[in-house]
Design a protein around this motif. Sequence first.
Motif, short mmCIF file in Angstrom:
data_model
loop_
_atom_site.label_atom_id
_atom_site.label_comp_id
_atom_site.label_asym_id
_atom_site.label_seq_id
_atom_site.Cartn_x
_atom_site.Cartn_y
_atom_site.Cartn_z
N TRP A 5 0.87 -1.18 0.00
CA TRP A 5 0.00 0.00 0.00
C TRP A 5 0.90 1.23 0.00
CZ3 TRP A 5 -5.18 -0.37 -0.48
CH2 TRP A 5 -5.78 -1.57 -0.15
N ASP A 6 0.39 2.34 -0.51
CA ASP A 6 1.05 3.63 -0.33
C ASP A 6 0.51 4.23 0.96
OD1 ASP A 6 2.81 4.06 -2.48
OD2 ASP A 6 1.17 4.65 -3.80
N PHE A 7 1.40 4.53 1.90
CA PHE A 7 1.02 5.22 3.13
C PHE A 7 1.53 6.65 3.07
CE2 PHE A 7 0.09 1.02 4.60
CZ PHE A 7 -0.88 1.19 5.57
N CYS A 8 0.77 7.56 3.67
CA CYS A 8 1.09 8.99 3.62
C CYS A 8 2.01 9.39 4.77
CB CYS A 8 -0.18 9.81 3.67
SG CYS A 8 -1.28 9.51 2.26
N LEU A 9 2.88 10.33 4.48
CA LEU A 9 3.81 10.88 5.45
C LEU A 9 4.24 12.24 4.97
CD1 LEU A 9 7.35 9.27 5.06
CD2 LEU A 9 5.59 9.08 3.34
N LEU A 10 4.99 12.95 5.81
CA LEU A 10 5.59 14.19 5.36
C LEU A 10 6.80 13.85 4.49
CD1 LEU A 10 5.55 16.39 8.60
CD2 LEU A 10 3.85 16.29 6.75
N ALA A 11 7.04 14.67 3.49
CA ALA A 11 8.22 14.47 2.64
C ALA A 11 9.46 14.36 3.53
CB ALA A 11 8.35 15.62 1.65
N ASN A 12 10.41 13.55 3.13
CA ASN A 12 11.58 13.27 3.97
C ASN A 12 12.53 14.45 4.15
OD1 ASN A 12 10.94 10.55 4.59
ND2 ASN A 12 11.65 9.92 2.57
N ASN A 13 12.55 15.40 3.20
CA ASN A 13 13.51 16.49 3.25
C ASN A 13 12.84 17.83 3.48
OD1 ASN A 13 15.75 14.77 2.60
ND2 ASN A 13 14.98 14.73 0.51
N ALA A 14 13.46 18.66 4.31
CA ALA A 14 12.97 20.02 4.56
C ALA A 14 12.85 20.76 3.23
CB ALA A 14 13.91 20.75 5.50
N GLY A 15 11.76 21.49 3.07
CA GLY A 15 11.53 22.28 1.87
C GLY A 15 10.90 21.51 0.72
N ASP A 16 10.79 20.19 0.84
CA ASP A 16 10.16 19.37 -0.21
C ASP A 16 8.65 19.42 -0.01
OD1 ASP A 16 9.16 17.40 -1.91
OD2 ASP A 16 10.63 15.89 -1.33
N LYS A 17 7.95 20.01 -0.96
CA LYS A 17 6.49 20.17 -0.84
C LYS A 17 5.71 18.89 -1.11
CE LYS A 17 6.07 25.08 -1.81
NZ LYS A 17 5.32 26.07 -2.60
N GLY A 18 6.38 17.80 -1.45
CA GLY A 18 5.70 16.54 -1.67
C GLY A 18 4.93 16.52 -2.97
N TYR A 19 3.81 15.80 -2.97
CA TYR A 19 2.97 15.66 -4.17
C TYR A 19 1.73 16.53 -4.03
CZ TYR A 19 5.83 11.53 -4.98
OH TYR A 19 6.89 10.69 -5.18
N PRO A 20 1.29 17.13 -5.12
CA PRO A 20 0.04 17.90 -5.06
C PRO A 20 -1.15 16.99 -4.77
CG PRO A 20 1.29 18.46 -7.05
CD PRO A 20 1.93 17.24 -6.43
N VAL A 21 -2.19 17.58 -4.19
CA VAL A 21 -3.45 16.90 -3.94
C VAL A 21 -4.58 17.70 -4.58
CG1 VAL A 21 -2.65 15.89 -1.76
CG2 VAL A 21 -3.92 18.06 -1.73
N VAL A 22 -5.70 17.02 -4.78
CA VAL A 22 -6.92 17.66 -5.30
C VAL A 22 -8.04 17.36 -4.32
CG1 VAL A 22 -8.58 17.73 -7.21
CG2 VAL A 22 -6.13 17.40 -7.69
N PHE A 23 -8.81 18.37 -3.97
CA PHE A 23 -9.94 18.22 -3.06
C PHE A 23 -11.21 18.07 -3.89
CE2 PHE A 23 -6.73 20.50 -0.69
CZ PHE A 23 -6.73 19.83 0.53
N HIS A 24 -11.95 16.99 -3.65
CA HIS A 24 -13.21 16.73 -4.34
C HIS A 24 -14.34 16.87 -3.32
CE1 HIS A 24 -11.01 15.17 -7.83
NE2 HIS A 24 -10.26 14.51 -6.97
N ARG B 90 -17.44 16.37 -1.21
CA ARG B 90 -18.30 15.24 -0.85
C ARG B 90 -19.12 15.68 0.36
NH1 ARG B 90 -16.18 14.00 -5.01
NH2 ARG B 90 -15.26 12.00 -5.61
N GLY B 91 -20.37 16.10 0.15
CA GLY B 91 -21.20 16.58 1.25
C GLY B 91 -20.58 17.81 1.88
N THR B 92 -20.32 17.75 3.20
CA THR B 92 -19.74 18.90 3.91
C THR B 92 -18.21 18.80 4.01
OG1 THR B 92 -20.05 17.79 6.03
CG2 THR B 92 -21.82 19.27 5.28
N GLY B 93 -17.61 17.83 3.34
CA GLY B 93 -16.17 17.65 3.39
C GLY B 93 -15.58 17.39 2.02
N TYR B 94 -14.44 16.72 2.03
CA TYR B 94 -13.70 16.47 0.79
C TYR B 94 -13.12 15.07 0.77
CZ TYR B 94 -13.69 21.57 0.72
OH TYR B 94 -14.08 22.89 0.75
N ALA B 95 -13.13 14.46 -0.40
CA ALA B 95 -12.27 13.31 -0.67
C ALA B 95 -10.96 13.92 -1.17
CB ALA B 95 -12.88 12.41 -1.73
N ILE B 96 -9.84 13.53 -0.57
CA ILE B 96 -8.54 14.10 -0.92
C ILE B 96 -7.80 13.11 -1.82
CG2 ILE B 96 -6.37 15.04 -0.07
CD1 ILE B 96 -7.80 15.62 2.60
N GLU B 97 -7.47 13.56 -3.02
CA GLU B 97 -6.77 12.73 -4.00
C GLU B 97 -5.34 13.18 -4.15
OE1 GLU B 97 -6.99 11.52 -8.76
OE2 GLU B 97 -8.17 13.21 -8.01
#
Length: 139
Positions: A31-50, A52-59
Amino acid sequence: MAVDITPEIQYYMVITNGSGRGISREPYMNWDFCLLANNAGDKGYPVVFHTRGTGYAIEMTSSNWGGYRYLQRVATGVKLVQEGDAHIWVAQSHTKGASFTTSGASMVYNTSGKAWLYAEESILPNLGRDFAFWTLDKV
């Protein structure tokens, strides 16, 4: 208070602890598990908010397994799953930044070693995990 999110566009979720690290992912037990990027200043991967009702599915825009790109809380952390299995995350604004909760559990991260993400009902801050507060930077 509401968080200013425009659905369907890409954002970097960057932790507000001063490290400049964004949300990322690494494979573990097939599985892919989420974490903070390993290096300071690395913004990681972009996400998209979809919306869903009063919240969001985060992709997450990147994954190691095709079709598995949506955040889901599990006992062992936050992992990427197919869209139909995504959890709905509610965003709230705080003085420290945006927080995200699902089913009453707030997103937190390990403060030492690998900064894996979890969603917990409660924690004692500064004892190995801390609450995750984010800035959302449009890509």
